[in-house]
Design a protein around this motif. Structure first.
Motif: not given
Ligand SMILES: NC(=O)c1ccc[n+]([C@@H]2O[C@H](COP(=O)([O-])OP(=O)(O)OC[C@H]3O[C@@H](n4cnc5c(N)ncnc54)[C@H](O)[C@@H]3O)[C@@H](O)[C@H]2O)c1
Length: 411
Positions: A307, A365, A367, A363
């Motif tokens: 990602n 998320k 990476y 957020n």
């Protein structure tokens, strides 16, 4: 010439500010083939900025052009697939003006072109359709635009504007027209071709210089040396010209050199430096992709299904302009390699084919890698902790614009 009425064809980045400026002194007609654009302007512009002195009309109706006696053409001049000049829009705008051209009228071009387009390409069209004679019954001019989208320091009235005309009298007339709207003043070029050439030269000079710095950046990267540090040291020399490495996109620097290159080919002259500079700058997105893969491999991160977060999508900082953005090339290459890419750009609406996201720093998320691609001011305040919070393992931050002092790699 009294009771002048100016019609501006093409109300984009160049045409609209020009219309706004001229509306302070002249009656103006803003014409665009994009009817939605005209509808928007009819409501927003008329409500907010309507000139109290002069008529401002926005229209997509061709016959309205018959009311004008001065025509200014500011339509796009992009490239064809093979990087040759796409003159189709300037041609159709010229054909349209030619239908309404009357004796004594003036047609001024502002679109970026190679030297000769106004007089060798457009004038014959104007003559043929209007059945009027150039420089006897109608006249032309060329005045290139220098505005830089998103940069308040370089607006229409703040930069000297080059003007030119097809006869000394017309050149003076056009120069006086533009003097009214440009506080910084005008520069009257000796001919239309000189004015056309000056415009492309400005952008070619930048392209070539950036290409040199990009080449140096690749060489120094191979030696594990940081180009920004080298440039900082070199800049202490009084006559060193400061250019930075980077992606060259947009509608000017990455397009205009091809216009002169096309013309030089027709003349049988090799535009070697111009062509190789384009090649080097166009190749920078490949270099960034290869570099990212190398760094991920070195960190033992499997690139398939990894990602990546990309900060910035526009072709330059602090504006919403995405034309010919090279970030797009980077994203497309990553996607081909089965990498998941998310893009955050506060200036860009989520209407592209890619996965645009809201502010990732809010957020959860995480990476594998973050690429800071555009130096929007908005991004400059992020701290190392912000990046660490959204990183899977150790921070992997590729910093194309040299924005952070904690990045993993800088161009
Ligand atoms: N944007 C810049 O900063 C900039 C700076 C210097 C020079 N230029 C040059 O100025 C020209 C215009 O660029 P722009 O950025 O304003 O383009 P743009 O795409 O923002 O706007 C062009 C407008 O012209 C309209 N148009 C297209 N064909 C037309 C036609 N036949 N008749 C009437 N309208 C038509 C389009 O609908 C659009 O609204 C180009 O040649 C460009 O290279 C642009």
């Amino acid at each position: 010439m009294s009771n002048n009425k100016i019609a501006i064809l093409g109300l984009g980045y160049v045409g609209l500010p020009l219309l706004q400026a001229f509306s302070r002194f002249y009656d103006v007609i803003g014409f665009d083939i994009n009817t939605n654009r005209i509808k928007d302007l009819q409501t927003s512009f008329t409500k907010n900025t309507k000139s109290e002195l002069n008529d401002v009309v926005f229209t997509a109706k061709k016959n309205k052009l018959s009311d004008a006696n001065i025509y200014i053409i500011t339509v796009p001049t992009p490239l064809n697939e093979d990087n040759s000049p796409d003159l189709s829009k300037i041609k159709s705008a010229t054909e349209l003006v030619a239908k309404y051209l009357n004796e004594g009228n003036i047609v001024i071009y502002e679109s970026t072109v190679y030297p000769g387009v106004t007089e060798d390409f457009c004038v014959p069209i104007l003559e043929k359709i209007s059945k009027l004679n150039y420089n006897q019954e109608f006249y032309c001019g060329y005045s290139p635009e220098r505005i830089s989208p998103g940069d308040d320091r370089f607006t229409l009235n703040k930069m000297i504007k080059i003007t030119s005309g097809s006869s000394p009298k017309v050149a003076d007339f056009i120069d006086n027209m533009y003097k009214k709207i440009v506080d910084a003043g005008t520069y009257k070029a000796s001919s239309i071709k000189v004015a056309e050439a000056a415009k492309v030269v400005e952008n070619i000079q930048r392209d070539v210089n950036i290409a040199l710095i990009n080449e140096l950046a690749i060489i120094f990267d191979g030696m594990d040396l940081n180009t920004n540090e080298i440039l900082e040291a070199a800049e202490t020399k009084s006559n060193f010209i400061p250019f930075k490495p980077g992606l060259v996109g947009g509608h000017c620097i990455s397009v205009d050199p091809y216009y002169l290159s096309y013309k030089s080919k027709k003349l049988g002259v090799n535009a070697d430096i111009i062509n190789v500079s384009r090649k080097i700058n166009d190749n920078m997105s490949n270099f960034i992709v290869e570099k990212t893969i190398k760094i991920l491999n070195k960190k033992k991160i499997n690139i398939i299904n990894s990602n990546i977060l990309i900060l910035g999508y526009t072709f330059k900082e602090n504006c919403a302009d995405t034309r010919n953005t090279k970030v797009k090339d980077i994203i497309s290459q990553f996607i081909k390699k089965k990498i998941n890419v998310e893009i955050f750009d506060p200036y860009v609406e989520n209407n592209h084919d890619f996965n645009f996201i809201e502010n990732p720093f809010f957020n959860k998320k995480k990476y594998d890698c973050i690429i800071a691609a555009v130096s929007h001011d908005h991004f400059k305040n992020y701290k190392v902790d912000d990046f660490i919070k959204i990183s899977k393992g150790k921070l992997v931050l590729l910093d194309i614009k040299g924005m952070y002092n904690f990045s993993t790699w800088k161009l």
